[in-house]
Design an enzyme around this catalytic site. Structure first.
Site, PDB file in Angstrom:
ATOM      1  N   SER A   1      -1.965  -0.182  -6.847  1.00 15.36           N
ATOM      2  CA  SER A   1      -2.854  -1.095  -6.121  1.00 15.36           C
ATOM      3  C   SER A   1      -2.078  -2.365  -5.848  1.00 15.36           C
ATOM      4  O   SER A   1      -1.023  -2.598  -6.446  1.00 15.36           O
ATOM      5  CB  SER A   1      -4.080  -1.425  -6.961  1.00 15.36           C
ATOM      6  N   ASP A   2      -2.553  -3.188  -4.945  1.00 15.82           N
ATOM      7  CA  ASP A   2      -1.957  -4.517  -4.887  1.00 15.82           C
ATOM      8  C   ASP A   2      -2.597  -5.333  -6.010  1.00 15.82           C
ATOM      9  O   ASP A   2      -3.554  -4.899  -6.658  1.00 15.82           O
ATOM     10  CB  ASP A   2      -2.131  -5.168  -3.505  1.00 15.82           C
ATOM     11  N   TRP A   3      -2.061  -6.482  -6.234  1.00 19.76           N
ATOM     12  CA  TRP A   3      -2.440  -7.307  -7.392  1.00 19.76           C
ATOM     13  C   TRP A   3      -3.965  -7.502  -7.438  1.00 19.76           C
ATOM     14  O   TRP A   3      -4.530  -8.175  -6.570  1.00 19.76           O
ATOM     15  CB  TRP A   3      -1.725  -8.660  -7.281  1.00 19.76           C
ATOM     16  N   ALA A   4      -4.576  -6.883  -8.428  1.00 12.41           N
ATOM     17  CA  ALA A   4      -6.026  -7.011  -8.643  1.00 12.41           C
ATOM     18  C   ALA A   4      -6.868  -6.550  -7.452  1.00 12.41           C
ATOM     19  O   ALA A   4      -8.032  -6.913  -7.334  1.00 12.41           O
ATOM     20  CB  ALA A   4      -6.392  -8.449  -9.006  1.00 12.41           C
TER      21      ALA A   4
END
Ligand code: NOJ
Length: 758
Positions: free
Chosen positions: A291-294
């Protein structure tokens, strides 16, 4: 098929947890697959979910964490409940953290350490948008290879690069990280980068996993505002946004990263069509999707999930395998499997992908393969690497204007004034996303000029004005200097006394990059005033623009005789600029993003579609602006040289493209100037009538050649069906019969023309 895809796009994800047939038959390396299966059988659900968790480090070399949250994380690493970490760097620290895991965890599954190695680790190369202007694929592969060699010695086995988001809007700060507006060129550059990072043998200690990001559509953020919604149709998605990702998968990229944005209402992170059906299904991708950050948790902010529990359910079903610093999978997946909302088969699939990457990299044979203090001393920031940075730097520079051949600097110039807020800047040339570069370590333009100025030439410096006040950082916005003009007087005096002024202006490194969207792409702070004052004092001005995006240079183009676009060139910035200024290197860079005439033209790109009202008219009713030209100031593919190239006429060996065959399109190019030079010869095609309205031009080939003065070369491009194949109204990749135009030339605007039928 068409209906199915549309339905998927509209509904986000289809229910059910069955893996597609393709997914189960895509594992060529049997030995590794057997090992993965055996290991998986030993794993508890907790351990499986652990592999899907990625933590970021806020720790440094001073020792293990002390606060409660970090202490718990440390315990999780020891318990084998973490698959990967990002932002842990140095051979020593990565070894230490790997040790906690290897010595304490039950199954001893190695951690994989990731980092944003975007344009270099310690030796910094040009920002990707700049480097793409070199159109030199071998060079771009080589810089990735060196970045991998440096990063890997410091424990990094995974870079979150390349960013292959086709970018059309200079307001978006992240255009600096990509390769511009063209899907074909972006695809080739992405593949070159992947080959450079991953090498030919993944188990080599200098090969690291690459990551194709951001899947998908991130650069199409509405109004260029970072993280904003994306609205594209299925055809544009397939013809413009997805080709670089498809190419990356075909090149064997080990990992993908999804994106922060939604597409047509569905967050990319929760987009089952994109991740599970298309990438992992149709395209047969075997690697892992981080995933991208969070971005899993952020689906709550998108209004797409009620809470973390639902966000985890959506993401895992959609095909997001690893949760980057999101704190969602870690806490929610257990419950979701237990209550039957997530099929354990999907967890197994994600874990297998993660283990596959680790096996392929050889981490199970040597979990410490990347943490090598001796290699770190030997391989990082070497003279050889810095030389490569200089080479990449000079090849990335684009000469935008050179009236009266002001450049290269003549031997009659005895007194050079170097002026501007960025002239002595040793930090901005490192650009944003600068890996582990030490601050203020780049060669400034002033230093470069001092290094290269012939004996007897005086170099005087005056800053004129600061660009910003106070702290500059990756995380926080900076404060511009809007008032302090105390340096103007000296700048004007220095300019008056000089034979030639080198005016170094543009952007600070931290004006572009993530979260750095702007509604104004002109010169910030007091620069406009400074430029005007200096130009008034001495008309012989060479403007050296440093920037991470196409800027609005309309006023400068009208008033300044010579302009060089130098981007942020990295460690050797000033030397690269000086080599071009003094003519040691003849500039050959060509823009990969159109430079607009004003911000109001955004988004602007050369491969736009025709309109029903395209032809210019004396009446107002055609597609134009009433207060501006409609074309770019400097178009895609544009860049000057210190010599001139003359193009002959296009010769086609036939005028009908046979099915399964090709047409040879040849053209003669002559260097009519006085010095040796490089030219990027560009081939574009236009499909005149299609089942969809087709772009006015599309880049389909190019060749970078070098010519001595007076020399002529014939370049031949082979036009084939692949070049006219696109995602048609049938939602299939097809070549449609009809008439086509062929263009060959020096940039997307100045072209020779011919035509053929198919
Ligand atoms: C967020 C960015 O969007 C992504 O490109 C990057 O790799 C991660 N943060 C990790 O730093």
């Amino acid at each position: 098929m068409k209906k199915q895809i549309l339905a998927l796009l509209l509904t986000g994800f289809i229910s059910g947890t069955q893996l597609s047939a393709q997914q189960q038959t895509i594992h060529p390396d049997l030995e590794i697959e057997n090992k993965i299966d055996s290991l998986l059988r030993l794993m508890t659900l907790d351990e499986k979910i652990g592999q899907m968790v990625q933590y970021s480090s806020s720790w440094d070399l001073t020792g293990p964490p002390t606060d409660a949250d970090n202490a718990k994380r440390l315990q999780n690493i020891k318990d084998g409940k973490v698959g990967s970490m990002l932002n842990v760097t140095s051979a020593k620290l990565t070894r230490e953290v790997q040790d906690w895991n290897m010595k304490n965890s039950r199954l001893k599954i190695p951690l994989l350490f990731g980092l944003d190695v975007i344009h270099g680790y310690k030796t910094i190369f040009p920002i990707p948008l700049g480097e793409s202007a070199s159109w030199d694929l071998e060079l771009m592969k080589k810089t990735a290879e060196i970045a991998a060699k440096e990063a890997s010695a410091s424990g990094i086995g995974w870079t979150f690069s390349p960013m292959i988001d086709v970018s059309r809007d200079a307001r978006w700060g992240r255009v600096m990280e990509g390769s511009g507006e063209d899907p074909y060129l972006t695809s080739l550059i992405g593949v070159a980068k992947i080959q450079g990072y991953q090498g030919t043998d993944l188990t080599s200690p200098t090969s690291i996993a690459a990551c194709a990001k951001h899947f998908a559509g991130y650069a199409f953020a509405e109004s260029g505002r970072d993280y904003n919604a994306v609205n594209v149709g299925i055809h544009e998605l397939n013809n413009i946004i997805l080709p670089p990702f498809k190419a990356a998968n075909e090149a064997g990229v080990l990992t993908f990263m999804n994106a922060f944005n939604d597409i047509d209402g569905i967050p990319a992170t929760g987009n089952k069509y994109l991740q599970r059906e298309l990438l992992k299904g149709e395209w047969g991708f075997q690697g892992l999707m981080v995933s991208d950050w969070a971005s899993i948790a952020e689906m709550i902010n998108h209004g797409f999930a009620h809470d973390k529990n639902q966000a985890a359910e959506i993401a895992v079903n959609a095909g997001s395998d690893m949760d980057m610093e999101g704190g969602v999978y870690e806490f929610e997946l257990q419950k979701l499997v237990k209550n039957g909302k997530v099929d354990v088969k999907l967890i197994d699939d994600a874990v297998k992908r993660i283990l596959r990457v680790k096996f392929k990299l050889g981490l199970f044979d040597n979990p410490y393969k990347y943490s090598d203090e001796a290699a770190e001393k030997r391989n990082v920031y070497t003279k050889e690497n810095l030389d490569l940075s200089l080479e990449a730097g000079k090849k990335s520079i684009v000469l935008l204007k050179n009236e009266k051949n002001l450049l290269p600097i003549k031997s009659t110039v005895k007194n050079i004034a170097v002026i501007g807020p960025l002239a002595d800047d040793k930090d901005s040339p490192l650009g944003n996303w600068r890996g582990k570069a030490d601050p203020n370590t780049a060669v400034s333009v002033l230093e470069g000029i001092q290094n290269y100025a012939p004996k007897g030439v005086k170099v005087n410096f005056a800053k004129g004005a600061e660009l910003s006040i106070g702290e500059r950082s990756f995380l926080r916005p900076m404060t511009l200097n809007q008032t302090d003009k105390s340096g103007f007087e000296k700048a004007v005096k220095t300019a008056k006394e000089a034979d030639l002024v080198i005016l170094v202006v543009g952007e600070d490194a931290f004006q572009s990059g993530e979260g750095r969207s702007q509604t104004d792409i002109g010169f910030a702070g007091l620069q406009d005033e400074l430029i005007a004052a200096v130009k008034k004092a001495n008309p012989n001005v060479v403007m050296v623009v440093m920037s991470g995006r196409p800027m609005d240079l309309t006023w400068s183009d009208e008033h300044i005789p010579a302009i060089l676009e130098t981007w942020f060139l990295g460690s050797q910035h000033g030397n690269a600029v000086a080599e071009v200024l003094f003519g040691k290197y003849n500039p050959s860079g060509k823009l990969t993003m159109s430079f607009p005439r004003n911000v109001g033209q955004m988004p602007i790109y050369y491969n736009q579609k025709p309109t029903g009202r395209g032809a210019e008219s004396t009446e107002v009713t055609y597609s134009a602006y009433r207060d501006s030209e409609r074309d770019a100031l400097y178009p895609f593919g544009y860049g000057l040289s210190y010599t001139q190239f003359k193009y002959g006429k296009i010769k086609l060996d036939k005028t009908t493209l046979p099915k399964g065959g090709n047409i040879n399109a040849s053209i003669e190019i002559t260097n009519t100037g006085k010095v040796k030079g490089e030219e990027v010869v560009q081939l574009y095609l236009r499909d005149l009538v299609g089942s969809l309205s087709r772009p006015l031009k599309e880049l389909k080939g190019f060749e970078k050649i070098e010519l001595n003065p007076g020399e002529t070369k014939t370049i031949t491009f082979q036009i084939d069906e692949k070049m006219i194949t696109y995602f048609t109204a049938n939602q299939k990749w097809e070549a449609e019969s009809g008439e086509f135009k062929v263009f060959i030339g020096t940039n997307s605007r100045d072209l020779q023309e011919s035509s053929f039928t198919y």
